[in-house]
Design a protein around this motif. Structure first.
Motif, PDB file in Angstrom:
ATOM      1  N   GLY A 179       0.871  -1.330  -0.112  1.00 42.74           N
ATOM      2  CA  GLY A 179      -0.026  -0.065   0.148  1.00 42.74           C
ATOM      3  C   GLY A 179       0.804   1.501  -0.032  1.00 42.74           C
ATOM      4  O   GLY A 179       0.242   2.157  -0.218  1.00 42.74           O
ATOM      5  N   LEU A 180       2.210   1.203   0.188  1.00 39.80           N
ATOM      6  CA  LEU A 180       3.130   2.392   0.170  1.00 39.80           C
ATOM      7  C   LEU A 180       3.417   2.660  -1.416  1.00 39.80           C
ATOM      8  O   LEU A 180       4.001   3.809  -1.465  1.00 39.80           O
ATOM      9  CB  LEU A 180       4.191   2.134   0.865  1.00 39.80           C
ATOM     10  CG  LEU A 180       4.298   2.232   2.418  1.00 39.80           C
ATOM     11  CD1 LEU A 180       5.402   1.608   2.993  1.00 39.80           C
ATOM     12  CD2 LEU A 180       3.764   3.218   3.031  1.00 39.80           C
ATOM     13  N   PHE A 181       3.008   2.056  -2.151  1.00 36.63           N
ATOM     14  CA  PHE A 181       3.560   2.202  -3.548  1.00 36.63           C
ATOM     15  C   PHE A 181       2.455   2.350  -4.454  1.00 36.63           C
ATOM     16  O   PHE A 181       1.411   1.656  -4.487  1.00 36.63           O
ATOM     17  CB  PHE A 181       4.399   0.982  -4.104  1.00 36.63           C
ATOM     18  CG  PHE A 181       5.441   0.784  -3.141  1.00 36.63           C
ATOM     19  CD1 PHE A 181       6.563   1.568  -3.284  1.00 36.63           C
ATOM     20  CD2 PHE A 181       5.424  -0.303  -2.360  1.00 36.63           C
ATOM     21  CE1 PHE A 181       7.874   1.262  -2.512  1.00 36.63           C
ATOM     22  CE2 PHE A 181       6.614  -0.338  -1.650  1.00 36.63           C
ATOM     23  CZ  PHE A 181       8.041   0.464  -1.566  1.00 36.63           C
ATOM     24  N   GLY A 182       2.443   3.362  -5.494  1.00 34.68           N
ATOM     25  CA  GLY A 182       1.391   3.308  -6.412  1.00 34.68           C
ATOM     26  C   GLY A 182       0.650   4.539  -6.298  1.00 34.68           C
ATOM     27  O   GLY A 182       0.799   5.820  -5.405  1.00 34.68           O
ATOM     28  N   GLU A 183      -0.435   4.749  -7.087  1.00 37.51           N
ATOM     29  CA  GLU A 183      -1.276   5.945  -7.050  1.00 37.51           C
ATOM     30  C   GLU A 183      -1.846   6.367  -5.675  1.00 37.51           C
ATOM     31  O   GLU A 183      -2.365   5.317  -5.201  1.00 37.51           O
ATOM     32  CB  GLU A 183      -2.453   5.625  -8.338  1.00 37.51           C
ATOM     33  CG  GLU A 183      -3.073   7.056  -8.667  1.00 37.51           C
ATOM     34  CD  GLU A 183      -3.959   6.968  -9.736  1.00 37.51           C
ATOM     35  OE1 GLU A 183      -5.117   7.443  -9.663  1.00 37.51           O
ATOM     36  OE2 GLU A 183      -3.745   5.800 -10.548  1.00 37.51           O
ATOM     37  N   GLY A 184      -1.795   7.590  -5.411  1.00 39.79           N
ATOM     38  CA  GLY A 184      -2.677   7.793  -4.013  1.00 39.79           C
ATOM     39  C   GLY A 184      -1.747   7.962  -2.969  1.00 39.79           C
ATOM     40  O   GLY A 184      -2.000   8.225  -1.776  1.00 39.79           O
ATOM     41  N   THR A 185      -0.584   7.379  -3.349  1.00 35.26           N
ATOM     42  CA  THR A 185       0.423   7.310  -2.185  1.00 35.26           C
ATOM     43  C   THR A 185       1.511   8.716  -2.143  1.00 35.26           C
ATOM     44  O   THR A 185       1.611   9.286  -3.125  1.00 35.26           O
ATOM     45  CB  THR A 185       1.276   5.954  -2.197  1.00 35.26           C
ATOM     46  OG1 THR A 185       2.197   6.024  -3.195  1.00 35.26           O
ATOM     47  CG2 THR A 185       0.218   4.811  -2.210  1.00 35.26           C
ATOM     48  N   GLY A 186       2.433   8.482  -1.212  1.00 36.41           N
ATOM     49  CA  GLY A 186       3.496   9.601  -1.277  1.00 36.41           C
ATOM     50  C   GLY A 186       4.818   8.961  -1.959  1.00 36.41           C
ATOM     51  O   GLY A 186       5.950   9.325  -1.556  1.00 36.41           O
ATOM     52  N   GLU A 187       4.371   8.034  -2.639  1.00 39.32           N
ATOM     53  CA  GLU A 187       5.799   7.206  -3.375  1.00 39.32           C
ATOM     54  C   GLU A 187       6.897   7.962  -3.955  1.00 39.32           C
ATOM     55  O   GLU A 187       8.134   7.973  -3.542  1.00 39.32           O
ATOM     56  CB  GLU A 187       5.365   6.177  -4.235  1.00 39.32           C
ATOM     57  CG  GLU A 187       6.470   5.262  -4.760  1.00 39.32           C
ATOM     58  CD  GLU A 187       6.293   4.244  -5.976  1.00 39.32           C
ATOM     59  OE1 GLU A 187       6.965   3.681  -6.252  1.00 39.32           O
ATOM     60  OE2 GLU A 187       4.884   4.117  -6.194  1.00 39.32           O
ATOM     61  N   GLU A 188       6.338   9.126  -4.854  1.00 34.83           N
ATOM     62  CA  GLU A 188       7.347   9.790  -5.272  1.00 34.83           C
ATOM     63  C   GLU A 188       8.161  10.678  -4.610  1.00 34.83           C
ATOM     64  O   GLU A 188       9.287  10.716  -4.705  1.00 34.83           O
ATOM     65  CB  GLU A 188       6.844  10.754  -6.443  1.00 34.83           C
ATOM     66  CG  GLU A 188       6.511   9.773  -7.740  1.00 34.83           C
ATOM     67  CD  GLU A 188       7.519   9.005  -8.374  1.00 34.83           C
ATOM     68  OE1 GLU A 188       8.740   9.645  -8.632  1.00 34.83           O
ATOM     69  OE2 GLU A 188       7.221   7.709  -8.374  1.00 34.83           O
ATOM     70  N   GLU A 189       7.613  11.507  -3.507  1.00 33.73           N
ATOM     71  CA  GLU A 189       8.104  12.226  -2.671  1.00 33.73           C
ATOM     72  C   GLU A 189       9.090  11.501  -1.814  1.00 33.73           C
ATOM     73  O   GLU A 189      10.263  11.530  -1.350  1.00 33.73           O
ATOM     74  CB  GLU A 189       7.143  13.085  -1.720  1.00 33.73           C
ATOM     75  CG  GLU A 189       6.259  13.932  -2.588  1.00 33.73           C
ATOM     76  CD  GLU A 189       5.189  13.257  -3.234  1.00 33.73           C
ATOM     77  OE1 GLU A 189       4.920  11.942  -3.290  1.00 33.73           O
ATOM     78  OE2 GLU A 189       4.120  14.101  -3.701  1.00 33.73           O
TER      79      GLU A 189
END
Length: 176
Positions: A106-116
């Protein structure tokens, strides 16, 4: 004259007394643990709530953390738990965040803060390789040790994360 004294822990049993019956513990187990379609256990509600709090914190704080690292060239603030999550909440983490094997996806993908989050982890790795372990305070070294240990035991996350774990693992992080 011999006088009978009561034993402080209660009456003694004689050699001919039968032993007390064994204690029997009954362990209740759910017959069927909820599973995702891929066969992994479904995260429980509390774990899911904590994951959502962690993601919100990463979205909010990672841009500030990135600026801090760029400006200072080292960690100055109190945020290691949100950038290096493990199964254990940090002692001073105000949101008491943690992840489980089941919540990690759940930490990865759309709607997460993954890129930051990715930008922060990669910058920490760059700083470590350039300046050494002192870019993170000693108090955080145990956290990094367990972060690496936890994430090395997983296999279902993006390549960038695998690369960060390998880069962190080049250093000798003490467990405490």
């Amino acid at each position: 004259s011999s006088q009978a004294h009561a034993h402080p822990l209660g009456p003694r049993t004689s050699a001919s007394s039968p032993p007390p019956p064994p204690l029997r513990l009954r362990i209740a187990m759910d017959s069927e643990e909820p599973m995702e379609s891929d066969g992994t256990p479904t995260p429980d509600r509390e774990d899911q709530r904590i994951l959502e709090r962690l993601i919100a914190q990463q979205k909010e704080e990672c841009p500030h953390i990135f600026k801090e690292l760029q400006t200072c060239g080292r960690k100055e603030g109190h945020w290691i738990w949100w950038v290096c999550p493990t199964e254990m909440p940090g002692l001073c983490d105000p949101i008491e965040s943690y992840v489980t094997r089941e919540t990690v996806p759940g930490l990865f993908g759309e709607g997460t803060g993954e890129e930051e989050w990715r930008k922060v982890l990669e910058l920490i790795c760059d700083l470590l390789e350039e300046k050494g372990m002192d870019v993170l305070p000693e108090i955080d070294h145990g956290r990094i040790h367990y972060f690496i240990k936890f994430w090395k035991g997983l296999d279902d996350f993006p390549d960038w994360m695998s690369s960060c774990i390998q880069r962190f693992d080049k250093f000798d992080w003490p467990p405490r």
